[in-house]
Write an enzyme that holds these catalytic residues in place. Structure first.
Site, short mmCIF file in Angstrom:
data_model
loop_
_atom_site.label_atom_id
_atom_site.label_comp_id
_atom_site.label_asym_id
_atom_site.label_seq_id
_atom_site.Cartn_x
_atom_site.Cartn_y
_atom_site.Cartn_z
N GLY A 77 91.77 104.37 89.11
CA GLY A 77 92.29 103.51 90.18
C GLY A 77 91.34 103.50 91.38
CG ASP A 120 89.76 115.20 98.35
OD1 ASP A 120 89.87 115.26 97.10
OD2 ASP A 120 90.51 115.82 99.12
CB SER A 121 92.21 109.86 99.24
OG SER A 121 91.98 109.69 97.86
N GLY A 172 98.64 105.94 91.78
CA GLY A 172 99.12 107.10 92.53
C GLY A 172 100.44 106.83 93.24
O1 LIG Z 1 89.03 113.80 92.60
P1 LIG Z 1 88.83 112.50 91.89
O2 LIG Z 1 88.12 112.65 90.57
O3 LIG Z 1 88.19 111.44 92.74
O4 LIG Z 1 90.28 111.88 91.49
P2 LIG Z 1 91.71 112.45 91.96
O5 LIG Z 1 92.76 111.53 91.44
O6 LIG Z 1 91.83 113.89 91.61
O7 LIG Z 1 91.63 112.25 93.53
P3 LIG Z 1 91.91 113.30 94.70
O8 LIG Z 1 91.51 114.65 94.29
O9 LIG Z 1 91.28 112.72 95.93
O10 LIG Z 1 93.48 113.25 94.84
C1 LIG Z 1 94.04 112.21 95.60
C2 LIG Z 1 95.36 111.79 95.03
O11 LIG Z 1 96.03 111.11 96.13
C3 LIG Z 1 96.57 109.91 95.72
N1 LIG Z 1 95.95 108.76 96.38
C4 LIG Z 1 94.74 108.69 97.00
N2 LIG Z 1 94.48 107.45 97.41
C5 LIG Z 1 95.55 106.71 97.05
C6 LIG Z 1 95.86 105.35 97.17
O12 LIG Z 1 95.02 104.47 97.71
N3 LIG Z 1 97.03 104.94 96.69
C7 LIG Z 1 97.89 105.80 96.11
N4 LIG Z 1 97.65 107.09 95.92
C8 LIG Z 1 96.49 107.55 96.40
C9 LIG Z 1 96.29 109.76 94.25
O13 LIG Z 1 97.42 110.12 93.58
C10 LIG Z 1 95.17 110.75 93.96
O14 LIG Z 1 95.28 111.30 92.67
MG LIG Z 2 90.65 115.28 92.47
#
Ligand SMILES: O=P(O)(O)OP(=O)(O)OP(=O)(O)OC[C@H]1O[C@@H](n2cnc3c(O)ncnc32)[C@H](O)[C@@H]1O
Ligand SMILES: [Mg+2]
Length: 214
Positions: free
Chosen positions: A17, A74-75, A174
């Site tokens: 995503g 990271d979000s 997410g």
């Molecule tokens: O670390 P990477 O490999 O980039 O992928 P991840 O999914 O593990 O990403 P993160 O560690 O940054 O976790 C952030 C979570 O926060 C949520 N998130 C971040 N941005 C979002 C968005 O724009 N809309 C909805 N949920 C979001 C989403 O569920 C992510 O899995």
């Molecule tokens: Mg991650």
């Protein structure tokens, strides 16, 4: 400050995503990053205590392994009444323990994570605080660019909004279906990508990255 060049950027994310959104956001600048999955890069353990720490750690690993500049995101979702949790643990709140939870419904599982479950966890924690608990929340996005020589730059973005349940819409990823940005009637899950890209935390961080590096 050094500038990013077209065709020489690794996108250090394993979240499809996010990868889609970042490709959309970089597209107008002629930059088509190669993703960590395409390069078979491992997914590092996110041991940082802040969004910026974790973005830096992910980009640094990809830059070290590929010898190319790397970008990581990271979000997470910060719920004010929950002390800004899940925050940097947003992805981990979606991990299913199969011995406890039978699993997700169709369409809810993304990369072994169940965001139907994660959204229910957020809802239950808020409901446990009583009917007066504030539903105010914000998304945060930290972007890190790490160059092969180890230098890095960081950019942060944010969008404020309100949590809704039941979750609505299947356009995003997410926690999007439960997040309604301030001033809008639609959740991020119901918005077209172009509209989300005008106002999201990721778009906010990208505006800063573009101003500095492109
Ligand atoms: O670390 P990477 O490999 O980039 O992928 P991840 O999914 O593990 O990403 P993160 O560690 O940054 O976790 C952030 C979570 O926060 C949520 N998130 C971040 N941005 C979002 C968005 O724009 N809309 C909805 N949920 C979001 C989403 O569920 C992510 O899995
Ligand atoms: Mg991650």
């Amino acid at each position: 400050m050094r500038k990013l060049e077209p065709g020489r950027l690794v996108l250090a994310s394993h979240n499809q995503g996010k990868v889609r959104e970042i490709r959309d956001l970089l597209g107008p600048y002629g930059i088509e990053p190669v993703s960590a999955a395409e390069l078979d890069l491992p997914e590092p353990e996110e041991t940082g205590t802040t969004f910026v720490d974790n973005a830096d750690l992910k980009a640094r690993q990809a830059a070290d392994l590929s010898g190319l500049p790397a970008l990581a995101d990271d979000s997470g979702l910060c719920v004010e009444a929950l002390g800004n949790r899940p925050g940097i643990f947003s992805a981990r709140w979606a991990l299913v323990d199969p011995s406890v939870d039978p699993g997700a419904g169709p369409g809810e599982v993304q990369g072994g994570r169940d965001f139907g479950l994660a959204m229910r966890r957020v809802q239950e924690e808020l409901e446990a605080l009583g009917p007066e608990a504030s539903r105010a929340a914000h998304f945060v996005c930290a972007l890190a660019v790490v160059w092969p020589d180890g230098r890095s730059e960081w950019f942060e973005g944010r969008v404020d909004g309100t949590l809704v349940w039941p979750p609505r819409g299947d356009k995003g990823f997410g926690y999007d279906p439960m997040f309604q940005p301030a001033g809008y009637d639609l959740t991020f899950g119901e918005m077209d990508p172009d509209e989300k890209h005008r106002i999201s935390h990721r778009a906010d961080a990208f505006r800063k990255l573009v101003a500095a590096l492109l």
